[in-house]
Design a protein around this motif. Structure first.
Motif, mmCIF file in Angstrom:
data_model
loop_
_atom_site.group_PDB
_atom_site.id
_atom_site.type_symbol
_atom_site.label_atom_id
_atom_site.label_comp_id
_atom_site.label_asym_id
_atom_site.label_seq_id
_atom_site.Cartn_x
_atom_site.Cartn_y
_atom_site.Cartn_z
ATOM 1 N N THR A 1 -6.254 17.887 -9.377
ATOM 2 C CA THR A 1 -6.393 16.446 -9.615
ATOM 3 C C THR A 1 -6.513 15.664 -8.305
ATOM 4 O O THR A 1 -6.513 14.434 -8.323
ATOM 5 N N SER A 2 -6.608 16.363 -7.182
ATOM 6 C CA SER A 2 -6.746 15.733 -5.855
ATOM 7 C C SER A 2 -5.619 14.755 -5.562
ATOM 8 O O SER A 2 -5.841 13.594 -5.193
ATOM 9 N N VAL A 3 -4.391 15.240 -5.721
ATOM 10 C CA VAL A 3 -3.204 14.416 -5.483
ATOM 11 C C VAL A 3 -2.260 15.172 -4.549
ATOM 12 O O VAL A 3 -2.106 16.390 -4.652
ATOM 13 N N ALA A 4 -1.626 14.419 -3.646
ATOM 14 C CA ALA A 4 -0.603 14.981 -2.766
ATOM 15 C C ALA A 4 0.486 13.933 -2.581
ATOM 16 O O ALA A 4 0.311 12.768 -2.946
ATOM 17 N N GLY A 5 1.581 14.367 -2.001
ATOM 18 C CA GLY A 5 2.670 13.432 -1.734
ATOM 19 C C GLY A 5 3.970 14.161 -1.520
ATOM 20 O O GLY A 5 3.993 15.286 -1.029
ATOM 21 N N GLY A 6 5.053 13.506 -1.933
ATOM 22 C CA GLY A 6 6.353 14.127 -1.760
ATOM 23 C C GLY A 6 7.459 13.332 -2.400
ATOM 24 O O GLY A 6 7.300 12.165 -2.751
ATOM 25 N N ALA A 7 8.589 14.007 -2.530
ATOM 26 C CA ALA A 7 9.824 13.378 -2.986
ATOM 27 C C ALA A 7 10.823 13.538 -1.856
ATOM 28 O O ALA A 7 10.948 14.617 -1.270
ATOM 29 N N TYR A 8 11.512 12.463 -1.537
ATOM 30 C CA TYR A 8 12.420 12.406 -0.397
ATOM 31 C C TYR A 8 13.783 11.931 -0.878
ATOM 32 O O TYR A 8 13.868 10.996 -1.674
ATOM 33 N N LEU A 9 14.826 12.512 -0.343
ATOM 34 C CA LEU A 9 16.160 12.006 -0.591
ATOM 35 C C LEU A 9 16.717 11.489 0.729
ATOM 36 O O LEU A 9 16.751 12.222 1.722
ATOM 37 N N PHE A 10 17.108 10.215 0.716
ATOM 38 C CA PHE A 10 17.697 9.581 1.885
ATOM 39 C C PHE A 10 19.158 9.266 1.625
ATOM 40 O O PHE A 10 19.559 9.027 0.483
ATOM 41 N N ALA A 11 19.939 9.225 2.670
ATOM 42 C CA ALA A 11 21.371 8.983 2.564
ATOM 43 C C ALA A 11 21.701 7.573 2.101
ATOM 44 O O ALA A 11 22.740 7.355 1.482
ATOM 45 N N ASP A 12 20.814 6.618 2.391
ATOM 46 C CA ASP A 12 21.119 5.229 2.079
ATOM 47 C C ASP A 12 19.829 4.410 1.978
ATOM 48 O O ASP A 12 18.752 4.866 2.360
ATOM 49 N N GLU A 13 19.990 3.199 1.467
ATOM 50 C CA GLU A 13 18.839 2.327 1.228
ATOM 51 C C GLU A 13 18.133 1.926 2.523
ATOM 52 O O GLU A 13 16.903 1.891 2.580
ATOM 53 N N ALA A 14 18.885 1.642 3.572
ATOM 54 C CA ALA A 14 18.271 1.233 4.834
ATOM 55 C C ALA A 14 17.365 2.332 5.392
ATOM 56 O O ALA A 14 16.251 2.053 5.854
ATOM 57 N N SER A 15 17.820 3.575 5.332
ATOM 58 C CA SER A 15 17.000 4.700 5.815
ATOM 59 C C SER A 15 15.737 4.847 4.972
ATOM 60 O O SER A 15 14.647 5.067 5.501
ATOM 61 N N ALA A 16 15.880 4.734 3.662
ATOM 62 C CA ALA A 16 14.729 4.851 2.763
ATOM 63 C C ALA A 16 13.727 3.739 3.018
ATOM 64 O O ALA A 16 12.525 3.992 3.126
ATOM 65 N N ASP A 17 14.214 2.503 3.129
ATOM 66 C CA ASP A 17 13.318 1.365 3.371
ATOM 67 C C ASP A 17 12.575 1.518 4.690
ATOM 68 O O ASP A 17 11.371 1.266 4.770
ATOM 69 N N TYR B 1 11.859 4.279 6.288
ATOM 70 C CA TYR B 1 10.863 5.338 6.184
ATOM 71 C C TYR B 1 9.654 4.902 5.364
ATOM 72 O O TYR B 1 8.513 5.186 5.743
ATOM 73 N N VAL B 2 9.874 4.227 4.246
ATOM 74 C CA VAL B 2 8.752 3.769 3.418
ATOM 75 C C VAL B 2 7.831 2.884 4.248
ATOM 76 O O VAL B 2 6.604 3.022 4.200
ATOM 77 N N ASP B 3 8.390 1.979 5.034
ATOM 78 C CA ASP B 3 7.577 1.116 5.890
ATOM 79 C C ASP B 3 6.782 1.942 6.905
ATOM 80 O O ASP B 3 5.570 1.776 7.049
ATOM 81 N N LYS B 4 7.465 2.858 7.581
ATOM 82 C CA LYS B 4 6.810 3.698 8.589
ATOM 83 C C LYS B 4 5.707 4.550 7.965
ATOM 84 O O LYS B 4 4.586 4.632 8.478
ATOM 85 N N HIS B 5 6.017 5.198 6.841
ATOM 86 C CA HIS B 5 5.055 6.129 6.258
ATOM 87 C C HIS B 5 3.882 5.396 5.602
ATOM 88 O O HIS B 5 2.755 5.898 5.615
ATOM 89 N N THR B 6 4.126 4.207 5.068
ATOM 90 C CA THR B 6 3.026 3.414 4.515
ATOM 91 C C THR B 6 2.028 3.076 5.620
ATOM 92 O O THR B 6 0.808 3.182 5.430
ATOM 93 N N ARG B 7 2.539 2.685 6.787
ATOM 94 C CA ARG B 7 1.652 2.416 7.927
ATOM 95 C C ARG B 7 0.932 3.692 8.374
ATOM 96 O O ARG B 7 -0.256 3.674 8.684
ATOM 97 N N ARG B 8 1.652 4.807 8.385
ATOM 98 C CA ARG B 8 1.040 6.081 8.789
ATOM 99 C C ARG B 8 -0.084 6.463 7.829
ATOM 100 O O ARG B 8 -1.172 6.838 8.260
ATOM 101 N N LEU B 9 0.176 6.379 6.529
ATOM 102 C CA LEU B 9 -0.862 6.694 5.547
ATOM 103 C C LEU B 9 -2.066 5.788 5.723
ATOM 104 O O LEU B 9 -3.209 6.239 5.644
ATOM 105 N N GLY B 10 -1.820 4.502 5.978
ATOM 106 C CA GLY B 10 -2.920 3.564 6.214
ATOM 107 C C GLY B 10 -3.762 3.975 7.409
ATOM 108 O O GLY B 10 -4.995 3.847 7.379
ATOM 109 N N SER B 11 -3.130 4.508 8.447
ATOM 110 C CA SER B 11 -3.886 4.954 9.627
ATOM 111 C C SER B 11 -4.757 6.162 9.300
ATOM 112 O O SER B 11 -5.728 6.440 9.993
ATOM 113 N N PHE B 12 -4.408 6.892 8.217
ATOM 114 C CA PHE B 12 -5.218 8.020 7.745
ATOM 115 C C PHE B 12 -6.271 7.560 6.740
ATOM 116 O O PHE B 12 -6.996 8.375 6.177
#
Length: 103
Positions: A47-63, A65-76
């Motif tokens: 189905t041409s899909v990729a991604g991942g599931a992540y477990l973070f210790a807390d909301e601040a770490s998750a938030d 990472y989501v910001d960082k990885h969203t920017r990284r994906l955009g650069s791709f």
């Protein structure tokens, strides 16, 4: 409280062993993220899909990472990522064998 982040996006690959080789440096970078407990890499070449599931210790770490990885994906050139960032019910999750901490 732990947070479960799910990220899924369209991908034409690579998948499988080729992805493991191509993304080894990215995996090492992700492994160094503050607050990351684990990541499961996901893919479905049919189905041409990729991604991942992540477990973070807390909301601040998750938030962060989501910001960082969203920017990284955009650069791709990936702009169609579907992202969820949800609280984990620790009591129910441990009852059903979830490991919510790093040992």
């Amino acid at each position: 409280m732990p947070r479960l982040v799910s990220i899924e996006f369209s991908s034409d690959g690579p998948f499988g062993a080729q992805a493991a080789s191509a993304y080894a440096e990215l995996a090492a970078d992700i492994a160094a993220e503050d607050g990351l407990i684990w990541k499961v890499w996901t893919e479905d070449p049919t189905t041409s899909v990729a991604g991942g599931a992540y477990l973070f210790a807390d909301e601040a770490s998750a938030d962060r990472y989501v910001d960082k990885h969203t920017r990284r994906l955009g650069s791709f050139g990936i702009t169609d990522a579907r992202i969820s960032n949800l609280a984990v019910n620790e009591q129910l999750s441990t009852t059903t064998f979830a490991t919510l901490t790093q040992d």
